[in-house]
Motif scaffolding. Structure first.
Motif, PDB file in Angstrom:
ATOM      1  N   GLY A  35       0.785  -1.239   0.000  1.00 50.27           N
ATOM      2  CA  GLY A  35       0.000   0.000   0.000  1.00 50.27           C
ATOM      3  C   GLY A  35       0.810   1.278   0.000  1.00 50.27           C
ATOM      4  O   GLY A  35       1.980   1.302  -0.428  1.00 50.27           O
ATOM      5  N   ILE A  36       0.207   2.334   0.573  1.00 47.80           N
ATOM      6  CA  ILE A  36       0.792   3.685   0.487  1.00 47.80           C
ATOM      7  C   ILE A  36       2.036   3.867   1.351  1.00 47.80           C
ATOM      8  O   ILE A  36       2.800   4.805   1.179  1.00 47.80           O
ATOM      9  N   GLY A  37       2.238   2.975   2.298  1.00 48.14           N
ATOM     10  CA  GLY A  37       3.429   3.078   3.156  1.00 48.14           C
ATOM     11  C   GLY A  37       3.294   4.172   4.210  1.00 48.14           C
ATOM     12  O   GLY A  37       2.334   4.960   4.205  1.00 48.14           O
ATOM     13  N   ILE A  38       4.262   4.209   5.106  1.00 46.27           N
ATOM     14  CA  ILE A  38       4.212   5.161   6.235  1.00 46.27           C
ATOM     15  C   ILE A  38       5.592   5.803   6.381  1.00 46.27           C
ATOM     16  O   ILE A  38       6.604   5.111   6.268  1.00 46.27           O
ATOM     17  N   LEU A  48      -2.915   9.497  10.123  1.00 47.05           N
ATOM     18  CA  LEU A  48      -2.018  10.276   9.264  1.00 47.05           C
ATOM     19  C   LEU A  48      -2.767  10.954   8.123  1.00 47.05           C
ATOM     20  O   LEU A  48      -2.213  11.724   7.369  1.00 47.05           O
ATOM     21  N   HIS A  49      -4.075  10.618   8.008  1.00 49.17           N
ATOM     22  CA  HIS A  49      -4.842  11.171   6.875  1.00 49.17           C
ATOM     23  C   HIS A  49      -6.176  11.699   7.352  1.00 49.17           C
ATOM     24  O   HIS A  49      -6.690  11.254   8.380  1.00 49.17           O
ATOM     25  N   GLY A  50      -6.718  12.623   6.582  1.00 48.91           N
ATOM     26  CA  GLY A  50      -8.048  13.136   6.890  1.00 48.91           C
ATOM     27  C   GLY A  50      -9.083  12.044   6.630  1.00 48.91           C
ATOM     28  O   GLY A  50      -8.809  11.078   5.910  1.00 48.91           O
ATOM     29  N   GLU A  62     -11.423   6.657   5.582  1.00 48.36           N
ATOM     30  CA  GLU A  62     -12.339   6.627   6.729  1.00 48.36           C
ATOM     31  C   GLU A  62     -11.682   5.892   7.899  1.00 48.36           C
ATOM     32  O   GLU A  62     -10.894   4.967   7.701  1.00 48.36           O
ATOM     33  N   GLY A  63     -11.973   6.313   9.115  1.00 49.21           N
ATOM     34  CA  GLY A  63     -11.428   5.573  10.276  1.00 49.21           C
ATOM     35  C   GLY A  63     -11.488   6.391  11.544  1.00 49.21           C
ATOM     36  O   GLY A  63     -11.814   7.583  11.519  1.00 49.21           O
ATOM     37  N   THR A  64     -11.164   5.739  12.665  1.00 46.03           N
ATOM     38  CA  THR A  64     -11.213   6.427  13.968  1.00 46.03           C
ATOM     39  C   THR A  64      -9.836   6.607  14.595  1.00 46.03           C
ATOM     40  O   THR A  64      -9.669   7.344  15.561  1.00 46.03           O
ATOM     41  N   GLY A  65      -8.848   5.883  14.092  1.00 48.35           N
ATOM     42  CA  GLY A  65      -7.510   5.973  14.697  1.00 48.35           C
ATOM     43  C   GLY A  65      -7.388   5.127  15.955  1.00 48.35           C
ATOM     44  O   GLY A  65      -6.480   5.324  16.764  1.00 48.35           O
ATOM     45  N   ILE A  66      -8.301   4.172  16.099  1.00 48.08           N
ATOM     46  CA  ILE A  66      -8.238   3.333  17.302  1.00 48.08           C
ATOM     47  C   ILE A  66      -7.587   1.972  17.000  1.00 48.08           C
ATOM     48  O   ILE A  66      -6.958   1.354  17.859  1.00 48.08           O
ATOM     49  N   GLY A  67      -7.714   1.540  15.725  1.00 48.60           N
ATOM     50  CA  GLY A  67      -7.315   0.170  15.349  1.00 48.60           C
ATOM     51  C   GLY A  67      -5.934  -0.257  15.829  1.00 48.60           C
ATOM     52  O   GLY A  67      -5.782  -1.295  16.484  1.00 48.60           O
ATOM     53  N   LEU A  68      -4.908   0.553  15.542  1.00 51.04           N
ATOM     54  CA  LEU A  68      -3.540   0.130  15.898  1.00 51.04           C
ATOM     55  C   LEU A  68      -3.298   0.205  17.404  1.00 51.04           C
ATOM     56  O   LEU A  68      -2.495  -0.551  17.943  1.00 51.04           O
ATOM     57  N   ALA A  69      -4.001   1.136  18.084  1.00 54.16           N
ATOM     58  CA  ALA A  69      -3.885   1.192  19.551  1.00 54.16           C
ATOM     59  C   ALA A  69      -4.435  -0.119  20.132  1.00 54.16           C
ATOM     60  O   ALA A  69      -3.869  -0.690  21.068  1.00 54.16           O
ATOM     61  N   TYR A  70      -5.533  -0.599  19.547  1.00 57.14           N
ATOM     62  CA  TYR A  70      -6.115  -1.918  19.903  1.00 57.14           C
ATOM     63  C   TYR A  70      -5.045  -2.988  19.758  1.00 57.14           C
ATOM     64  O   TYR A  70      -4.817  -3.792  20.643  1.00 57.14           O
TER      65      TYR A  70
HETATM   66  P1  ADP Z   1      -7.579   4.024  11.351  1.00 56.50           P
HETATM   67  O1  ADP Z   1      -7.328   2.870  10.435  1.00 56.50           O
HETATM   68  O2  ADP Z   1      -8.937   4.010  11.925  1.00 56.50           O
HETATM   69  O3  ADP Z   1      -7.192   5.324  10.811  1.00 56.50           O
HETATM   70  P2  ADP Z   1      -5.464   2.855  12.891  1.00 56.50           P
HETATM   71  O4  ADP Z   1      -5.126   3.030  14.335  1.00 56.50           O
HETATM   72  O5  ADP Z   1      -5.776   1.489  12.430  1.00 56.50           O
HETATM   73  O6  ADP Z   1      -6.641   3.834  12.634  1.00 56.50           O
HETATM   74  O7  ADP Z   1      -4.279   3.423  12.057  1.00 56.50           O
HETATM   75  C1  ADP Z   1      -3.688   4.664  12.396  1.00 56.50           C
HETATM   76  C2  ADP Z   1      -3.041   5.267  11.173  1.00 56.50           C
HETATM   77  O8  ADP Z   1      -1.918   4.486  10.769  1.00 56.50           O
HETATM   78  C3  ADP Z   1      -3.940   5.268   9.972  1.00 56.50           C
HETATM   79  O9  ADP Z   1      -4.786   6.400   9.961  1.00 56.50           O
HETATM   80  C4  ADP Z   1      -2.951   5.295   8.819  1.00 56.50           C
HETATM   81  O10 ADP Z   1      -2.534   6.627   8.592  1.00 56.50           O
HETATM   82  C5  ADP Z   1      -1.785   4.503   9.357  1.00 56.50           C
HETATM   83  N1  ADP Z   1      -1.818   3.104   8.865  1.00 56.50           N
HETATM   84  C6  ADP Z   1      -2.286   2.038   9.521  1.00 56.50           C
HETATM   85  N2  ADP Z   1      -2.107   0.905   8.796  1.00 56.50           N
HETATM   86  C7  ADP Z   1      -1.528   1.282   7.643  1.00 56.50           C
HETATM   87  C8  ADP Z   1      -1.070   0.585   6.465  1.00 56.50           C
HETATM   88  N3  ADP Z   1      -1.209  -0.747   6.350  1.00 56.50           N
HETATM   89  N4  ADP Z   1      -0.493   1.300   5.500  1.00 56.50           N
HETATM   90  C9  ADP Z   1      -0.354   2.645   5.607  1.00 56.50           C
HETATM   91  N5  ADP Z   1      -0.759   3.363   6.690  1.00 56.50           N
HETATM   92  C10 ADP Z   1      -1.341   2.694   7.683  1.00 56.50           C
END
Ligand code: ADP
Length: 452
Positions: free
Chosen positions: A385-388, A403-405, A410-418
Motif C-alpha cells: 500500500g501507500i506506506g508510512i 495520518l490522513h483526513g 475513513e477511520g477512527t484511529g483506534i485500530g492500531l492502539a487496539y
Molecule cells: P484508522 O485505520 O482508523 O485510521 P489505525 O489506528 O488502524 O486507525 O491506524 C492509524 C493510522 O496508521 C492510519 O490512519 C494510517 O494513517 C496509518 N496506517 C495504519 N495501517 C496502515 C497501512 N497498512 N499502510 C499505511 N498506513 C497505515
C-alpha cells in the motif's frame, strides 16, 4: 609514606592478597588474608621471642640454637618480603620454619623450652591458613613426632637435655597434653569455621535475592511509569478527539440560532450534519469502550489454531476483499495459547488496514507469515500500500492518531492502539517497517509461554 606503610605495601604485593571481591568465597578468602596478616606482624614481632632466644643460647653455650633462631628470622623475613614465590610456597616455608624450631627447641631445651608450644601453634596455624582436614593431619604428625621423641628418650639414642630430663612415662604424660589441646583447638575451630562459612553463604544468598528483588521492583516501576505515560497520552487524545464531533454540533446549533446565519443551511442539511457528528461521537465512544475492555473479559486463554482463526477472519472480510480486488496469501501458522477474540480483532485490524491503505489503481496484495524464534513467534502482515513515513512509526500506535483526513481514508484511529494493547496482553510487542509508497509490514511477537 612512613616505614610501616611501605613495609605493609610490600608484604601485601608479595603475598597477592585477594581483593575485596573475593569475600563472597567465604572462609577461603579469609584464610589467605589471615596468612597475610600473620606474615605481616610475625616479622617485627619475632624479635620479641628470637632476640632473647639468641641471647640466652649464646650465654648458655648452645650456639647452634642461636644459629637456628637467626636463620628462622631471616626465613620469616624472606617469606614476607621475598619476590616471585607462590603463596602456597610461602605457607609451606612458614610451617617448615615452625617445625624445625619446635624440633630443635625440644632437643636442646627439652621441657624448659617452648618446643611443645610451637607444635601446638603449628596445629592452630595450619587449621586457619589451610583447612580443618590439614589441621587434623597436623595433630597426627605431631603425635608421630612425640612418639619418635619417646623412642629417642626410651632408648637414650641421643645426648640432649630432653632425653636426660625424661623417662618414657613422664614424656607421655607431658606430650599428651599437647595432643589433647591441639585436638580440642582443631575441633573448636572446625565448628567455628563451619558456622562462619554457612553465615557467609546465607548472607550471599540474601544479597542475591535482594538484588533480584530490587531488579524486579525497578522493572515494575519502569513498567508503571510507561503505563502512566500511555494513560496520559490516552486521556489527552481521547478528550481531544471526543470533543471534535461535539464542537461540530455546537457550531451548527449556533449557526441555526443566530438570526443572520439561520438560513445558511437548510433544515435537512442541518440535521444531516448533526446526525453525522452524533454517529461519529457514538463510534468513538464505542471504540473507546472496546479498547478499555481488551483483556478484561472473563474468557480464559485457549489453544488456538491460527490457520483456522485466519480462515474465519478472511471469511468475515470476504465482501471487502472482493470489492478491493485484494489478493491475500497466508503461511502455515502455529497453534498457540491466546485470547481467541482479541487475536481475531488483531488480524482483522491489520488486514483491514492493509486493504484500506492501498495505492490508488493498485490492487492490494497482503501476506501473513509466522516464524518461530527462541521465546516467541514472530508474525508479519505485509502489504503493497501507500506506506508510512518513518517519523510516524511510533505515533500511529497511539489512540486516535491518524495520518490522513477522514475524507481520504475513513477511520477512527483506534485500530492500531487496539493491536498494541492486544499484543502486549500476550507478552509481545508490535512495530512497523515501512517507507512512503513502498508498502508496510506490521510485525508483532506472541510469547510462546504456555501458561495462561
Ligand atoms: P484508522 O485505520 O482508523 O485510521 P489505525 O489506528 O488502524 O486507525 O491506524 C492509524 C493510522 O496508521 C492510519 O490512519 C494510517 O494513517 C496509518 N496506517 C495504519 N495501517 C496502515 C497501512 N497498512 N499502510 C499505511 N498506513 C497505515
Amino acid at each position: 609514606m612512613n616505614l610501616w606503610d611501605s613495609y605493609k605495601k610490600t608484604v601485601r604485593s608479595r603475598l597477592y592478597v585477594p581483593d575485596e571481591a573475593g569475600r563472597q568465597e567465604g572462609v577461603a578468602f579469609w584464610r589467605d588474608r589471615l596468612f597475610y596478616y600473620m606474615a605481616l606482624y610475625m616479622v617485627p614481632l619475632s624479635f620479641l621471642a628470637l632476640v632473647p632466644g639468641v641471647f640466652m643460647s649464646l650465654i648458655s653455650d648452645v650456639p647452634l640454637l642461636a644459629v637456628v633462631d637467626l636463620v628462622a628470622m631471616v626465613l620469616l623475613a624472606f617469606l614476607a618480603l621475598g619476590k616471585g614465590m607462590a603463596l602456597a610456597t610461602r605457607k609451606l616455608i612458614f610451617i617448615g620454619i615452625f617445625y624445625v624450631l619446635s624440633v630443635v627447641l625440644l632437643i636442646y631445651l627439652g621441657s624448659f623450652g617452648p618446643g611443645l608450644l610451637y607444635l601446638f601453634a603449628i596445629t592452630v596455624f595450619v587449621t586457619l591458613i589451610y583447612s580443618v582436614r590439614m589441621g587434623y593431619i597436623t595433630v597426627a604428625v605431631n603425635l608421630c613426632l612425640c612418639a619418635a621423641f619417646g623412642v629417642l628418650i626410651h632408648f637414650r639414642l641421643i645426648h640432649s637435655p630432653l632425653v636426660e630430663a625424661y623417662d618414657i612415662g613422664s614424656w607421655i604424660a607431658v606430650s599428651s597434653n599437647e595432643i589433647f589441646l591441639s585436638t580440642v583447638s582443631v575441633l573448636s575451630l572446625h565448628l567455628l569455621l563451619h558456622g562462619l562459612q554457612s553465615t557467609i553463604e546465607n548472607e550471599n544468598k540474601l544479597q542475591r535475592e535482594l538484588l533480584s528483588e530490587r531488579k524486579a521492583l525497578q522493572d515494575a516501576l519502569s513498567e508503571v511509569r510507561r503505563k502512566n505515560l500511555e494513560l496520559e497520552q490516552f486521556t489527552y487524545f481521547a478528550s481531544h478527539d471526543l470533543q471534535e464531533p461535539l464542537t461540530t454540533i455546537i457550531s451548527l446549533t449556533d449557526l441555526q440560532q443566530n438570526a443572520e446565519t439561520k438560513d445558511f443551511l437548510t433544515q435537512t442539511e442541518y440535521f444531516e450534519y448533526v446526525d453525522r457528528a452524533s454517529k461519529r461521537m457514538r463510534q468513538l465512544i464505542h471504540g473507546l469502550l472496546e479498547y478499555s475492555r481488551i483483556g478484561r473479559s472473563s474468557v480464559e486463554k485457549s489453544m488456538v489454531d491460527f490457520d483456522l482463526l485466519l480462515a474465519d477472519v478472511l471469511a468475515d472480510m470476504q465482501v471487502r476483499i472482493e470489492q478491493a480486488g485484494a489478493e491475500i496469501s497466508i503461511d502455515k501458522l502455529p497453534q498457540l495459547l491466546v485470547f481467541p477474540l482479541e487475536m481475531r480483532q488483531l488480524f482483522q485490524n491489520l488486514i483491514g488496514n492493509a486493504i484500506k491503505f492501498s495505492r490508488e489503481g493498485t490492487a492490494p496484495v497482503v501476506t501473513v507469515t509466522a516464524r518461530e524464534e527462541e521465546s516467541h513467534w514472530l508474525f508479519k502482515v505485509s502489504d503493497n500500500g501507500i506506506g508510512i513515513s518513518e517519523t510516524a512509526f511510533e505515533k500511529i500506535f497511539i489512540i486516535f492518531q491518524r495520518l490522513h483526513g477522514r475524507s481520504a481514508y475513513e477511520g477512527t484511529g483506534i485500530g492500531l492502539a487496539y493491536c498494541k494493547k492486544i499484543v502486549e496482553l500476550h507478552g509481545g510487542r508490535i512495530w512497523v517497517e515501512s517507507a512512503v509508497g513502498q508498502g508496510s509490514t506490521f510485525c508483532f511477537t506472541i510469547s510462546k509461554e504456555t501458561t495462561s
